[in-house]
Design a protein around this motif. Sequence first.
Motif, PDB file in Angstrom:
ATOM      1  N   GLU A   1       0.825  -1.216   0.000  1.00  0.00           N
ATOM      2  CA  GLU A   1       0.000   0.000   0.000  1.00  0.00           C
ATOM      3  C   GLU A   1       0.855   1.261   0.000  1.00  0.00           C
ATOM      4  OE1 GLU A   1      -3.108   0.310  -0.619  1.00  0.00           O
ATOM      5  OE2 GLU A   1      -3.308  -1.872  -0.775  1.00  0.00           O
ATOM      6  N   LEU A   2       1.988   1.241   0.660  1.00  0.00           N
ATOM      7  CA  LEU A   2       2.895   2.390   0.604  1.00  0.00           C
ATOM      8  C   LEU A   2       3.393   2.620  -0.813  1.00  0.00           C
ATOM      9  CD1 LEU A   2       5.001   1.928   3.876  1.00  0.00           C
ATOM     10  CD2 LEU A   2       3.446   3.823   3.355  1.00  0.00           C
ATOM     11  N   LYS A   3       3.681   1.562  -1.523  1.00  0.00           N
ATOM     12  CA  LYS A   3       4.101   1.689  -2.922  1.00  0.00           C
ATOM     13  C   LYS A   3       2.988   2.317  -3.755  1.00  0.00           C
ATOM     14  CE  LYS A   3       7.258  -2.320  -3.034  1.00  0.00           C
ATOM     15  NZ  LYS A   3       7.460  -3.679  -3.627  1.00  0.00           N
ATOM     16  N   TYR A   4       1.774   1.829  -3.574  1.00  0.00           N
ATOM     17  CA  TYR A   4       0.645   2.322  -4.370  1.00  0.00           C
ATOM     18  C   TYR A   4       0.338   3.789  -4.062  1.00  0.00           C
ATOM     19  CZ  TYR A   4      -4.174   2.917  -5.925  1.00  0.00           C
ATOM     20  OH  TYR A   4      -5.317   3.398  -6.504  1.00  0.00           O
ATOM     21  N   LEU A   5       0.306   4.148  -2.801  1.00  0.00           N
ATOM     22  CA  LEU A   5      -0.064   5.512  -2.406  1.00  0.00           C
ATOM     23  C   LEU A   5       1.005   6.538  -2.749  1.00  0.00           C
ATOM     24  CD1 LEU A   5      -1.674   4.720   1.065  1.00  0.00           C
ATOM     25  CD2 LEU A   5      -2.879   5.498  -0.984  1.00  0.00           C
ATOM     26  N   SER A   6       2.227   6.108  -3.004  1.00  0.00           N
ATOM     27  CA  SER A   6       3.312   7.049  -3.321  1.00  0.00           C
ATOM     28  C   SER A   6       3.085   7.783  -4.633  1.00  0.00           C
ATOM     29  CB  SER A   6       4.651   6.312  -3.374  1.00  0.00           C
ATOM     30  OG  SER A   6       4.698   5.410  -4.473  1.00  0.00           O
ATOM     31  N   HIS A   7       2.194   7.282  -5.487  1.00  0.00           N
ATOM     32  CA  HIS A   7       1.954   7.894  -6.791  1.00  0.00           C
ATOM     33  C   HIS A   7       0.932   9.029  -6.724  1.00  0.00           C
ATOM     34  CE1 HIS A   7       4.332   4.780  -8.708  1.00  0.00           C
ATOM     35  NE2 HIS A   7       3.618   3.851  -8.094  1.00  0.00           N
ATOM     36  N   GLY A   8       0.280   9.200  -5.606  1.00  0.00           N
ATOM     37  CA  GLY A   8      -0.732  10.238  -5.474  1.00  0.00           C
ATOM     38  C   GLY A   8      -0.280  11.368  -4.559  1.00  0.00           C
ATOM     39  N   PRO A   9      -1.214  12.221  -4.141  1.00  0.00           N
ATOM     40  CA  PRO A   9      -0.893  13.306  -3.213  1.00  0.00           C
ATOM     41  C   PRO A   9      -0.600  12.776  -1.824  1.00  0.00           C
ATOM     42  CG  PRO A   9      -3.256  13.203  -3.577  1.00  0.00           C
ATOM     43  CD  PRO A   9      -2.639  12.226  -4.542  1.00  0.00           C
ATOM     44  N   PRO A  10      -0.059  13.597  -0.916  1.00  0.00           N
ATOM     45  CA  PRO A  10       0.171  13.152   0.460  1.00  0.00           C
ATOM     46  C   PRO A  10      -1.117  12.598   1.082  1.00  0.00           C
ATOM     47  CG  PRO A  10       1.264  15.241   0.096  1.00  0.00           C
ATOM     48  CD  PRO A  10       0.450  14.973  -1.140  1.00  0.00           C
ATOM     49  N   PHE A  11      -0.968  11.583   1.924  1.00  0.00           N
ATOM     50  CA  PHE A  11      -2.121  10.894   2.484  1.00  0.00           C
ATOM     51  C   PHE A  11      -1.980  10.793   3.992  1.00  0.00           C
ATOM     52  CE2 PHE A  11       1.139   8.005   1.055  1.00  0.00           C
ATOM     53  CZ  PHE A  11       1.359   7.172   2.139  1.00  0.00           C
ATOM     54  N   SER A  12      -3.101  10.697   4.663  1.00  0.00           N
ATOM     55  CA  SER A  12      -3.110  10.632   6.124  1.00  0.00           C
ATOM     56  C   SER A  12      -2.824   9.213   6.602  1.00  0.00           C
ATOM     57  CB  SER A  12      -4.460  11.103   6.669  1.00  0.00           C
ATOM     58  OG  SER A  12      -5.478  10.180   6.307  1.00  0.00           O
ATOM     59  N   VAL A  13      -2.443   9.096   7.867  1.00  0.00           N
ATOM     60  CA  VAL A  13      -2.221   7.787   8.472  1.00  0.00           C
ATOM     61  C   VAL A  13      -3.529   7.006   8.525  1.00  0.00           C
ATOM     62  CG1 VAL A  13      -1.507   6.592  10.585  1.00  0.00           C
ATOM     63  CG2 VAL A  13      -0.237   8.584   9.786  1.00  0.00           C
ATOM     64  N   ALA A  14      -4.636   7.707   8.748  1.00  0.00           N
ATOM     65  CA  ALA A  14      -5.941   7.038   8.769  1.00  0.00           C
ATOM     66  C   ALA A  14      -6.242   6.404   7.412  1.00  0.00           C
ATOM     67  CB  ALA A  14      -7.034   8.031   9.150  1.00  0.00           C
ATOM     68  N   LEU A  15      -5.910   7.103   6.320  1.00  0.00           N
ATOM     69  CA  LEU A  15      -6.135   6.538   4.995  1.00  0.00           C
ATOM     70  C   LEU A  15      -5.220   5.336   4.760  1.00  0.00           C
ATOM     71  CD1 LEU A  15      -7.439   6.600   2.201  1.00  0.00           C
ATOM     72  CD2 LEU A  15      -5.655   8.221   1.490  1.00  0.00           C
TER      73      LEU A  15
END
Length: 379
Positions: A210-224
């Motif tokens: 999930e860290l790999k996937y989310l790195s392509h978008g805007p900053p994200f919260s810990v809750a997300l």
Amino acid sequence: MNSKPGLAPRPRTPDISRVSYHIRDLETFGDIVTKAAAAAFPNGKRSQYRNVYVLLLSWEADELGVISEVQELDDVFGQIYRFQTEQWRIPSTNSHNELAFRLMGLIKNCDHSDHLLVVYYGGHGFMNDDRQCIWSCTGTVDSPTVQWYGLQTMLEQSESDVLILLDCCAAASSATASGTGVTELIAACGFETWAPGVGEHSFSRSLIEELKYLSHGPPFSVALLHNKVLSRIKYWKPRYASAFASEQRKTPIYIQLANVSNRRSIELGPMPQQSLCTDSTDASQSQSQSSAQSSESEDIDMLDSGSSQTSLAEVWPDPEFQSPKVLVSFALEDDQTLRVGDWTDWLKAIPALAKFMSVQGVYFDQLLRRSTTCKLEYM
């Protein structure tokens, strides 16, 4: 005239002596908040932190084989997110004190409000009789241990934000309710149960993906991040047997351990350049910059004096209104203290991508009303 003796005559016009006093005061507040939050915008792909340091913890005597997942996490945080990372192995001798010394050194170099500390642990864990989190080198009774509940307190008292990631049994037993900055925890399982071992079912495996996937978008919260990890873990379904009888995965837990303002969450996103918060020179420079910012960002009391004549061009980078704007106006109560830090945190959490922000403190309505009243009464 008032006929009662000893009483001063009532003034014929409203008292406007404090009007410019308030205008100067709010202009100062707006100017300081604008400067304090300037580093957060544009917020499309920018981390809210100047430095992020990741400490990846495991035991020297690694009987579970967690080192493979630790190395993958190191690669994700270091190469994709460009965080400063360190793998640190907990020794089997004097385990608790050695880890305490390492954490104290980390906090000393990175104890700033614009820094983020990420602490990850993979290994054995259990809950003691007082229902507190204990880390264990092995699963035996005489195993070396770390009383994590005591060390976690040091992180919670840090000025920096702290994210704790625990992949061990009884991980949620580390929940507390105190702290200085924002401290959040994602635990691999609840306090009463076990965590899956290394492999496709582990918490760390889902976290890495999930860290790999989310790195392509805007900053994200810990809750997300927790939501995404939970969704990935839940997606797997046992085959050819009862789901409850052969379930291999556990529900991860998200907890806010400490949040003074209760207005924001930690956000993660790739850094524009490598963090160097362990360097002593950089730490001293950031300390001096932080001191300068703190002296400039003191709370503004509505009854205190102070002035700052700031033109529109200085605080509003787009005077020609070439970009769409959202203008929000607040009518504030008198006799209150405006805390710059709280306002800055609140502004950083706006639910939109913004190029810049500006705060302008004015009392134009108050000034106009009183000026008009004066004119009418003198006519």
